[in-house]
Design a protein around this motif. Structure first.
Motif, PDB file in Angstrom:
ATOM      1  N   VAL A 120     -34.599   3.781  48.305  1.00 28.61           N
ATOM      2  CA  VAL A 120     -33.685   4.206  47.235  1.00 28.61           C
ATOM      3  C   VAL A 120     -32.252   4.166  47.756  1.00 28.61           C
ATOM      4  CG1 VAL A 120     -35.364   5.626  45.993  1.00 28.61           C
ATOM      5  CG2 VAL A 120     -34.026   6.650  47.836  1.00 28.61           C
ATOM      6  N   LYS A 121     -31.330   4.106  46.813  1.00 27.91           N
ATOM      7  CA  LYS A 121     -29.913   4.069  47.186  1.00 27.91           C
ATOM      8  C   LYS A 121     -29.138   5.058  46.343  1.00 27.91           C
ATOM      9  CE  LYS A 121     -28.847   0.303  44.031  1.00 27.91           C
ATOM     10  NZ  LYS A 121     -28.379  -1.056  43.859  1.00 27.91           N
ATOM     11  N   LEU A 122     -28.023   5.455  46.871  1.00 24.88           N
ATOM     12  CA  LEU A 122     -27.152   6.435  46.236  1.00 24.88           C
ATOM     13  C   LEU A 122     -26.475   5.859  45.001  1.00 24.88           C
ATOM     14  CD1 LEU A 122     -25.635   9.199  46.427  1.00 24.88           C
ATOM     15  CD2 LEU A 122     -23.974   8.038  47.898  1.00 24.88           C
ATOM     16  N   SER A 123     -26.371   6.683  43.987  1.00 28.39           N
ATOM     17  CA  SER A 123     -25.586   6.386  42.804  1.00 28.39           C
ATOM     18  C   SER A 123     -24.917   7.710  42.407  1.00 28.39           C
ATOM     19  CB  SER A 123     -26.488   5.845  41.690  1.00 28.39           C
ATOM     20  OG  SER A 123     -25.702   5.404  40.616  1.00 28.39           O
ATOM     21  N   TRP A 124     -24.202   7.725  41.316  1.00 31.89           N
ATOM     22  CA  TRP A 124     -23.491   8.944  40.927  1.00 31.89           C
ATOM     23  C   TRP A 124     -23.634   9.200  39.449  1.00 31.89           C
ATOM     24  CZ3 TRP A 124     -21.721  12.205  44.469  1.00 31.89           C
ATOM     25  CH2 TRP A 124     -21.617  11.714  45.774  1.00 31.89           C
ATOM     26  N   GLU A 125     -23.679  10.463  39.103  1.00 34.84           N
ATOM     27  CA  GLU A 125     -23.652  10.884  37.719  1.00 34.84           C
ATOM     28  C   GLU A 125     -22.420  11.743  37.522  1.00 34.84           C
ATOM     29  OE1 GLU A 125     -26.975  13.238  36.435  1.00 34.84           O
ATOM     30  OE2 GLU A 125     -26.159  13.428  34.412  1.00 34.84           O
ATOM     31  N   LYS A 126     -21.654  11.403  36.498  1.00 26.92           N
ATOM     32  CA  LYS A 126     -20.458  12.176  36.179  1.00 26.92           C
ATOM     33  C   LYS A 126     -20.840  13.313  35.238  1.00 26.92           C
ATOM     34  CE  LYS A 126     -15.758  11.643  34.608  1.00 26.92           C
ATOM     35  NZ  LYS A 126     -14.683  10.681  34.380  1.00 26.92           N
ATOM     36  N   LEU A 127     -20.656  14.541  35.694  1.00 25.84           N
ATOM     37  CA  LEU A 127     -20.973  15.706  34.869  1.00 25.84           C
ATOM     38  C   LEU A 127     -19.793  16.135  34.011  1.00 25.84           C
ATOM     39  CD1 LEU A 127     -22.950  17.983  37.336  1.00 25.84           C
ATOM     40  CD2 LEU A 127     -23.840  16.354  35.681  1.00 25.84           C
ATOM     41  N   SER A 128     -18.596  15.941  34.560  1.00 21.70           N
ATOM     42  CA  SER A 128     -17.371  16.339  33.857  1.00 21.70           C
ATOM     43  C   SER A 128     -16.213  15.625  34.544  1.00 21.70           C
ATOM     44  CB  SER A 128     -17.178  17.855  33.922  1.00 21.70           C
ATOM     45  OG  SER A 128     -16.864  18.241  35.244  1.00 21.70           O
ATOM     46  N   GLU A 129     -14.993  15.900  34.108  1.00 20.39           N
ATOM     47  CA  GLU A 129     -13.827  15.311  34.771  1.00 20.39           C
ATOM     48  C   GLU A 129     -13.713  15.815  36.205  1.00 20.39           C
ATOM     49  OE1 GLU A 129     -11.877  12.848  33.724  1.00 20.39           O
ATOM     50  OE2 GLU A 129     -13.244  12.768  32.012  1.00 20.39           O
ATOM     51  N   GLU A 130     -14.280  16.969  36.473  1.00 25.43           N
ATOM     52  CA  GLU A 130     -14.149  17.588  37.787  1.00 25.43           C
ATOM     53  C   GLU A 130     -15.337  17.335  38.713  1.00 25.43           C
ATOM     54  OE1 GLU A 130     -12.936  21.953  39.573  1.00 25.43           O
ATOM     55  OE2 GLU A 130     -13.251  21.717  37.441  1.00 25.43           O
ATOM     56  N   PHE A 131     -16.515  17.070  38.141  1.00 26.29           N
ATOM     57  CA  PHE A 131     -17.709  17.022  38.975  1.00 26.29           C
ATOM     58  C   PHE A 131     -18.520  15.743  38.819  1.00 26.29           C
ATOM     59  CE2 PHE A 131     -17.102  21.617  38.358  1.00 26.29           C
ATOM     60  CZ  PHE A 131     -16.937  21.983  39.683  1.00 26.29           C
ATOM     61  N   ASN A 132     -18.842  15.140  39.965  1.00 26.81           N
ATOM     62  CA  ASN A 132     -19.846  14.081  40.076  1.00 26.81           C
ATOM     63  C   ASN A 132     -20.961  14.635  40.944  1.00 26.81           C
ATOM     64  OD1 ASN A 132     -18.278  12.102  38.730  1.00 26.81           O
ATOM     65  ND2 ASN A 132     -17.161  11.713  40.622  1.00 26.81           N
ATOM     66  N   VAL A 133     -22.194  14.244  40.658  1.00 25.37           N
ATOM     67  CA  VAL A 133     -23.304  14.665  41.500  1.00 25.37           C
ATOM     68  C   VAL A 133     -24.045  13.423  41.997  1.00 25.37           C
ATOM     69  CG1 VAL A 133     -23.634  16.929  40.461  1.00 25.37           C
ATOM     70  CG2 VAL A 133     -24.879  14.972  39.565  1.00 25.37           C
ATOM     71  N   PRO A 134     -24.536  13.499  43.238  1.00 31.00           N
ATOM     72  CA  PRO A 134     -25.301  12.366  43.749  1.00 31.00           C
ATOM     73  C   PRO A 134     -26.664  12.281  43.062  1.00 31.00           C
ATOM     74  CG  PRO A 134     -25.295  14.158  45.344  1.00 31.00           C
ATOM     75  CD  PRO A 134     -24.395  14.571  44.220  1.00 31.00           C
ATOM     76  N   VAL A 135     -27.035  11.080  42.706  1.00 25.73           N
ATOM     77  CA  VAL A 135     -28.369  10.766  42.201  1.00 25.73           C
ATOM     78  C   VAL A 135     -28.814   9.526  42.958  1.00 25.73           C
ATOM     79  CG1 VAL A 135     -27.995  11.785  39.918  1.00 25.73           C
ATOM     80  CG2 VAL A 135     -27.446   9.386  40.290  1.00 25.73           C
ATOM     81  N   PHE A 136     -30.065   9.189  42.865  1.00 27.94           N
ATOM     82  CA  PHE A 136     -30.557   8.005  43.564  1.00 27.94           C
ATOM     83  C   PHE A 136     -31.304   7.113  42.579  1.00 27.94           C
ATOM     84  CE2 PHE A 136     -29.756   8.329  48.143  1.00 27.94           C
ATOM     85  CZ  PHE A 136     -29.124   9.558  48.161  1.00 27.94           C
ATOM     86  N   GLU A 137     -31.429   5.846  42.959  1.00 31.07           N
ATOM     87  CA  GLU A 137     -32.178   4.882  42.167  1.00 31.07           C
ATOM     88  C   GLU A 137     -32.870   3.919  43.115  1.00 31.07           C
ATOM     89  OE1 GLU A 137     -29.642   2.357  39.789  1.00 31.07           O
ATOM     90  OE2 GLU A 137     -28.029   2.543  41.236  1.00 31.07           O
ATOM     91  N   PRO A 138     -33.917   3.228  42.651  1.00 32.53           N
ATOM     92  CA  PRO A 138     -34.592   2.269  43.540  1.00 32.53           C
ATOM     93  C   PRO A 138     -33.605   1.245  44.090  1.00 32.53           C
ATOM     94  CG  PRO A 138     -35.918   2.677  41.586  1.00 32.53           C
ATOM     95  CD  PRO A 138     -34.589   3.349  41.354  1.00 32.53           C
ATOM     96  N   ALA A 139     -33.769   0.936  45.373  1.00 33.69           N
ATOM     97  CA  ALA A 139     -32.853  -0.021  46.032  1.00 33.69           C
ATOM     98  C   ALA A 139     -33.240  -1.450  45.699  1.00 33.69           C
ATOM     99  CB  ALA A 139     -32.873   0.193  47.532  1.00 33.69           C
TER     100      ALA A 139
END
Length: 139
Positions: A120-139
């Motif tokens: 898997v590899k790192l990706s990002w989810e934007k929660l708001s203008e202030e916060f991104n959280v790490p998520v993963f997806e198949p590489a």
């Protein structure tokens, strides 16, 4: 019939129990950082005020590779409050190359095709203008 009032998804709040601001600032720039114990040369996750290896505060933040393997997962069909709009979603444990296991959401995945050890590899989810959280997806 009336619909139940939705509770908004709670957003992260840095520094509510310890100094996590470096993590959230790096996440804004799509960088996943982990604490590194300079006494034992080992990473740790989740952030803590002291090293889990030495008990000392000789820690620094280092950027992670963003590469890992799937350790375990669950396909969530019944949401907890505030996550009603997100189901189904996959909650996963990922073993990072740095030697730590992290709890994340797995995106762009078919739950029926997942397997232990899947790269898997790192990706990002934007929660708001202030916060991104790490998520993963198949590489």
């Amino acid at each position: 019939m009336s619909e139940a009032k939705k509770t908004p998804r709670p957003l992260p709040r840095p520094d509510i129990y310890m100094k996590t601001r470096p993590f959230w600032e790096a996440a804004k720039q799509h960088k996943l950082i982990l604490q590194f114990c300079k006494d034992t040369n080992q990473y740790q996750w989740f952030p803590r005020p002291v090293s889990i290896y030495s008990g000392k505060r000789n820690l620094e933040w280092r950027e992670a590779s963003g590469k890992g393997t799937l350790y375990s997962w669950t396909n969530t069909l019944v949401p907890w409050p505030g996550h009603e709009d997100r189901v189904p979603y996959i909650c996963a444990l990922v073993d990072l190359e740095e030697g730590v296991r992290i709890l994340v959401n797995l995106i762009n995945s078919d739950a029926s095709k997942l397997r232990d050890g899947l790269p898997v590899k790192l990706s990002w989810e934007k929660l708001s203008e202030e916060f991104n959280v790490p998520v993963f997806e198949p590489a």
